[in-house]
Design a protein around this motif. Structure first.
Motif, mmCIF file in Angstrom:
data_model
loop_
_atom_site.group_PDB
_atom_site.id
_atom_site.type_symbol
_atom_site.label_atom_id
_atom_site.label_comp_id
_atom_site.label_asym_id
_atom_site.label_seq_id
_atom_site.Cartn_x
_atom_site.Cartn_y
_atom_site.Cartn_z
ATOM 1 N N SER A 92 0.742 -1.208 0.005
ATOM 2 C CA SER A 92 0.118 0.175 -0.011
ATOM 3 C C SER A 92 0.884 1.201 -0.003
ATOM 4 C CB SER A 92 -0.703 0.134 1.284
ATOM 5 O OG SER A 92 -0.127 -0.084 2.492
ATOM 6 N N LYS A 97 1.428 2.419 -5.523
ATOM 7 C CA LYS A 97 0.527 3.371 -6.025
ATOM 8 C C LYS A 97 0.882 3.771 -7.446
ATOM 9 C CE LYS A 97 -0.842 5.338 -1.355
ATOM 10 N NZ LYS A 97 -0.926 6.146 -0.464
ATOM 11 N N CYS A 196 -0.236 -10.468 1.254
ATOM 12 C CA CYS A 196 -0.843 -9.380 0.874
ATOM 13 C C CYS A 196 -1.715 -10.074 -0.468
ATOM 14 C CB CYS A 196 -0.194 -8.273 0.317
ATOM 15 S SG CYS A 196 -1.301 -7.125 -0.403
ATOM 16 N N PRO A 208 -5.029 0.898 -4.628
ATOM 17 C CA PRO A 208 -5.736 2.155 -4.621
ATOM 18 C C PRO A 208 -5.713 2.952 -5.923
ATOM 19 C CG PRO A 208 -3.323 2.088 -3.995
ATOM 20 C CD PRO A 208 -3.738 0.800 -4.152
#
Length: 800
Positions: A92, A97, A196, A208
Motif C-alpha cells: 500500500s 501506487k 498481501c 488504490p
C-alpha cells in the motif's frame, strides 16, 4: 497503450532531476520526494521515469547497478534506511501506487528475454511457446536497430519481474558485515507480498485508485506478435483456452480480484525455480553434469518461504458446501483460486522437484545444505501449516499424520521416496561427527518417523505397483502443469483413481522407462543399515574425542606447560576438529545421532538383533589400551590394503593410522613452536660437538656403571638405532652419524626459551647473578637427568 522504450528516449527534466537527487540527497529525503512526485504528477509524466526507478531500486539485470541492495539491508545495522525502504515498497506504499496508476493507463514496458531463466529463454528463442501463461501474447519482435526479443509487460508484471529476478542477478552485492538472509529487507518484502496477494484470511487488498470507477482493470488479451508453437500435444487448444479465459477490462470487479495473485505466484515460481528443464533432467541425471545456474543459500531460503506460504494458502481453503447452489453463490474468486492451487499442485511440484534433485546432487557436502534440507522437509509436511490445532495431550507424543493427507503424499511420492534415497547417499559421504551434519540426519529421521507417514508412503507405492493402463491422451493431461495456462481456465475433472494419480505423477517427472526404487525395499534398506553403522562409528568417535579432550585438559598443569612433550617431537596428531568446539557440541552430536538411530529403527522396523550385529560389524569398540583401532584393512602379501570402508573411515576422520615421524629427530621439519634461526644454529653447533667428541661419547655409553647408563639414556636413541639397523632405506637417508650424540634442538623451543627467561627473572629478583642462574639451571638439569635415568634405565646391564 504506448510502448515504452526508455533506452531510446531523451531523458526528461523530471528524470534528470531525480537522477541528480540520487547523488546529492540522503536516502530518506529521496524517498519522500519520490512519494510527492508520485502523488502529484499524472501517469503520462510518471510513465517515463518508471523503468529507471525500478532499476534504481532492484538493480540492473546484468548486476552492474546494485540499486538499494535490499538483500543486504537490515534493520539491525541500518534501521532508518530499512524502515524507509519497506514503507516505500509496501503493497500500500508509494511504489505500488505508481504501479496501479500506470496500470490504469495500460502502459507496456520491455523486458529482455535474454535475462529470463535458461529453459524459458531457450524455448522462446526457438519460437516454442512456454506452457506458463505468463509469457503468452507478450513476446515482441526487436525494434529497428534493437537486439534480441523482449516481453511486453504491464507495470505490475514489470515491477514483480525485476523484484523476483533481483534475487538471482544481484549475486555479487557488496557486503560489509555479516548478513542474515531471513532478516534482510528483501526477505521481509517477499513475505509481505505473499501475505498481501495470497492471503490466508480475508481477501486480496484492493489496489488504490484515483478513478471514479474504483477498480484497476486487469491486463487485456493481446494478439501474439510472433508465431509460436506451444509445449505439449495440443498447441492450438492450449493457446485458445488461455485467451478465452483471460479476464477482460470490463469484467466484473470480483473476477479481477485474483489476477495479481496469479501473476505474482507465476512470476515467483518461474524466476526462482524454472532454471532446469524437465527434458534435460530426464536425459542427464548425473551429479557430474555441470549446470550454468547454481542457487545460493539465500535463494533456497526464499524458496522455502514461498513453499511454506503456499501450504498455508492452500490449507486456508474453506470446506466446500454440500449444496451446489450454495457453493455457486458463496464461493469467492480467491476461494476458487485456492481450490485450483490444491487441485493442480504440479504447477510448483515439477519445477521444485527438479530444483531439489539438482541441489541434492550438486550442493557441497557441508553444513550449508541445511537450507535445502529444511526447504524439502517443509514441502513434505503441509499438515504443519494447516489451520487446525493439534489436540491437547498431557503426554508429549508425536502427532500422527492424518489420513486426509494420503492424496498429497501419493501425488508427491517421488518427493518422499527418491529424494530420501538421495539424502541417504549424501549422508553416507558426510562426517557425522560434526554436530551440524548429525543434526541434518536427525531432522530427516524425525520427519519420516511421524506416525502413519511411512504407512501412507508404502500405500502410495502399492498404488503405483497396481496394474493400470494409462491412456496416452490422459497421460499428457496430467503432464501439463497448468492445464493450458490460467489457474481459472477450467476446472479439472475429478480423478478418483489413486493408482492413476500416482502413475501419472511418477511418469510425468521421470519418464515412462523409470525404474522405481521402493523406499522400503532391500536396496534402500541396505543403505539405511550402512547409515546406521556410520552413526554408531560416529558416536564412538565423538566419545573418543570427548575422552581425549578431558584427558588433555586434566594433564595441562602448570609444570606440564614447560615440558617438551613427546608429541611435539614426533609431530603426531591425536585431535579432531571437534577439539575446538567444546564438550557441549560433542554431547549434542551424540544426542542427535542416538535419536536419529532410534527413528530409523522405527521407520524401517530394524530389530534389536540387527542393531547388535551391525554394531559388532562396525568395530568401533576401543582396544585394551584405550586407542581406536586401525582403519578397515585386508592383510595381503604386500602388507595391509585399505578396503572401501577403510578409505571412508580415513576421509571422515572416523579412524586413522597413528602416524609419527620415524626418521632422525634432528632432521625433522621445523615446528611452529620452534625458532627457525635457533634450530639451524643449534644443529650446526651440535654437529660440530658430535664430530669432535664422537669417540669419547662412544666410550662413555659402552660403560656398565651409572655413568654409562646416564649417557646411554641422554645420548642415544634406541628406537632409531633399531630402525636403522633393520631398514636400509632409513640408513641411506641418514646424513650423519647415528651413534651417541648431543642434541641441542630442545633449546630452540619457545617453551624452553620462555622457561629460561622466567628462571633468570626469578633469579634476578633474589639478586642471583648470571653465573648463579647458570649454575642453578645446570644443577637442576643434572638432577632431572639422574632421576630420569633411574626411572627408565634402572640398573639394567648395557645391551650393545
Amino acid at each position: 497503450g504506448a510502448m515504452a522504450a526508455p533506452h531510446l528516449q531523451q531523458p526528461s527534466f523530471l528524470l534528470a532531476t531525480l537522477k541528480a537527487d540520487c547523488v546529492n540527497k540522503p536516502f530518506a529525503q529521496r524517498c519522500h520526494d519520490l512519494e510527492t512526485v508520485i502523488e502529484e504528477l499524472p501517469a503520462k509524466e510518471l510513465h517515463g521515469i518508471f523503468p529507471w526507478l525500478v532499476e534504481s531500486i532492484f538493480g540492473s539485470l546484468d548486476g552492474i547497478i546494485v540499486g538499494w541492495n535490499l538483500r543486504c539491508l537490515q534493520g539491525r545495522t541500518n534501521p532508518n534506511e530499512y524502515s524507509v525502504a519497506l514503507d516505500f515498497l509496501d503493497p500500500s506504499g508509494p511504489m505500488m501506487k505508481l504501479v496501479y496508476k500506470l496500470q490504469a493507463e495500460e502502459y507496456r514496458y520491455d523486458f529482455p528475454v535474454s535475462y529470463l531463466p535458461g529453459p524459458v529463454k531457450a524455448s522462446i528463442q526457438e519460437q516454442v511457446l512456454p506452457e506458463c501463461s505468463l509469457y503468452h501474447n507478450k513476446v515482441q519482435f526487436p525494434s529497428s536497430g534493437g537486439l534480441g526479443l523482449n516481453l511486453a509487460l504491464n507495470p505490475f508484471e514489470y515491477y514483480m519481474f525485476y523484484f523476483a529476478i533481483s534475487l538471482i542477478t544481484q549475486k555479487n552485492s557488496p557486503v560489509t558485515h555479516h548478513v542474515s538472509p531471513s532478516n534482510s529487507a528483501y526477505f521481509i518484502l517477499v513475505d509481505t507480498y505473499l501475505k498481501c496477494f495470497l492471503p490466508t484470511e480475508g481477501s486480496v487488498l484492493p489496489p488504490p485508485s484515483s478513478n471514479p470507477g474504483g477498480a484497476i482493470p486487469s491486463p487485456t488479451p493481446r494478439s501474439p506478435a510472433v508465431p509460436f508453437s506451444s509445449y505439449g500435444m495440443h498447441h492450438t487448444s492450449l493457446l485458445k483456452r488461455h485467451i478465452a479465459h483471460q479476464p477482460s477490462v470490463n469484467a466484473d470487479p470480483a473476477s479481477q480480484e485474483i489476477w495479481r495473485s496469479e501473476t505474482l505466484l507465476q512470476i515467483f515460481v518461474e524466476m526462482w525455480l524454472h532454471h532446469y528443464s524437465l527434458e534435460m533432467y530426464q536425459k542427464m541425471q548425473s551429479p557430474h553434469v555441470k549446470e550454468s545456474f547454481k542457487p545460493t543459500e539465500e535463494h533456497v531460503l526464499v524458496v522455502r518461504l514461498l513453499v511454506k506460504h503456499l501450504h498455508a494458502f492452500s490449507n486456508s481453503l474453506k470446506p466446500e458446501p454440500l449444496s451446489p447452489s450454495a457453493h455457486s453463490h458463496t464461493a469467492s474468486p480467491l476461494e476458487e483460486f485456492k481450490r485450483l492451487v490444491v487441485v493442480i499442485p504440479r504447477f510448483v511440484q515439477e519445477k521444485l522437484y527438479i530444483f531439489l534433485q539438482h541441489c541434492f546432487g550438486h550442493w557441497p557436502l557441508d553444513a550449508s545444505f541445511r537450507a535445502v534440507l529444511e526447504m524439502w522437509l517443509s514441502y513434505l509436511q503441509p499438515w504443519r501449516y494447516a489451520p487446525e490445532k493439534p489436540p491437547q495431550s498431557t503426554e508429549p507424543l508425536p502427532r500422527s499424520v492424518s489420513d486426509k493427507w494420503a492424496a498429497f503424499i501419493q501425488e508427491n511420492l517421488l518427493m518422499y521416496t527418491k529424494l530420501f534415497v538421495g539424502f541417504l547417499n549424501r549422508a553416507l559421504r558426510t562426517d557425522l561427527v560434526s554436530p551440524k551434519n548429525a543434526l541434518m540426519v536427525f531432522r530427516v529421521a524425525k520427519v519420516f518417523a511421524q506416525p502413519n507417514l511411512a504407512e501412507m508412503i508404502l500405500k502410495g507405492y502399492s498404488e503405483f505397483r497396481s496394474e493400470l493402463v494409462i491412456p496416452h491422451r490422459q497421460h499428457r493431461f496430467f503432464m501439463s502443469p497448468t492445464l493450458g495456462g490460467s489457474f481459472l481456465s477450467s476446472r479439472s475433472p475429478a480423478v478418483t483413481d489413486a493408482s492413476f494419480k500416482v502413475k501419472s505423477h511418477v511418469y510425468s517427472l521421470e519418464g515412462q522407462d523409470f525404474q522405481y526404487k521402493q523406499m522400503f525395499g532391500a536396496e534402500v534398506r541396505n543403505l539405511v543399515l550402512k547409515l546406521a553403522q556410520l552413526i554408531c562409528q560416529a558416536q564412538q568417535t565423538a566419545k573418543s574425542i570427548s575422552d581425549h579432550s578431558a584427558e588433555t585438559m586434566a594433564s595441562q598443569s602448570f609444570f606440564s606447560w614447560f615440558r617438551f612433550t613427546p608429541s611435539e617431537v614426533n609431530g603426531s596428531y591425536t585431535g579432531n576438529d571437534l577439539d575446538e568446539i567444546g564438550q557441549d557440541s560433542i554431547k549434542k552430536t551424540d544426542e542427535y545421532l542416538e535419536k536419529a538411530l532410534e527413528y530409523l529403527c522405527q521407520i524401517f522396523k530394524l530389530s534389536e538383533a540387527q542393531l547388535t550385529q551391525m554394531m559388532m560389524k562396525c568395530g568401533t569398540a576401543q582396544d585394551e589400551n584405550g586407542k581406536k583401532q586401525l582403519p578397515d584393512c585386508i592383510a595381503s602379501e604386500n602388507g595391509l590394503i585399505l578396503t572401501p570402508l577403510g578409505r571412508y573411515q580415513i576421509i571422515n576422520g572416523l579412524r586413522r593410522f597413528e602416524l609419527q615421524y620415524q626418521g632422525d629427530t634432528e632432521l625433522q621439519p621445523i615446528r611452529s613452536y620452534e625458532n627457525a634461526a635457533l634450530v639451524r644454529l643449534l644443529f650446526r653447533l651440535s654437529s660440530l660437538l658430535n664430530q669432535r667428541f664422537a669417540d669419547q661419547m662412544e666410550v662413555l655409553c659402552s660403560r656398565d656403571d651409572f655413568v654409562g647408563r646416564l649417557c646411554r639414556y641422554h645420548l642415544t636413541n634406541p628406537q632409531l638405532a633399531q630402525k636403522i639397523r633393520y631398514s636400509p632405506v632409513v640408513r641411506d637417508r641418514m646424513s650423519h652419524n647415528w651413534g651417541p650424540r648431543i642434541s641441542l634442538r630442545f633449546l630452540a623451543s619457545y617453551r624452553t626459551l620462555i622457561s629460561l627467561l622466567m628462571i633468570y627473572f626469578l633469579a634476578s629478583w633474589f639478586y642471583v647473578g648470571p653465573v648463579g642462574c647458570t649454575f642453578i639451571i645446570l644443577t637442576g638439569y643434572f638432577l632431572y637427568a639422574v632421576i630420569m635415568t633411574f626411572f627408565f634405565e634402572g640398573w639394567k646391564p648395557h645391551e650393545h
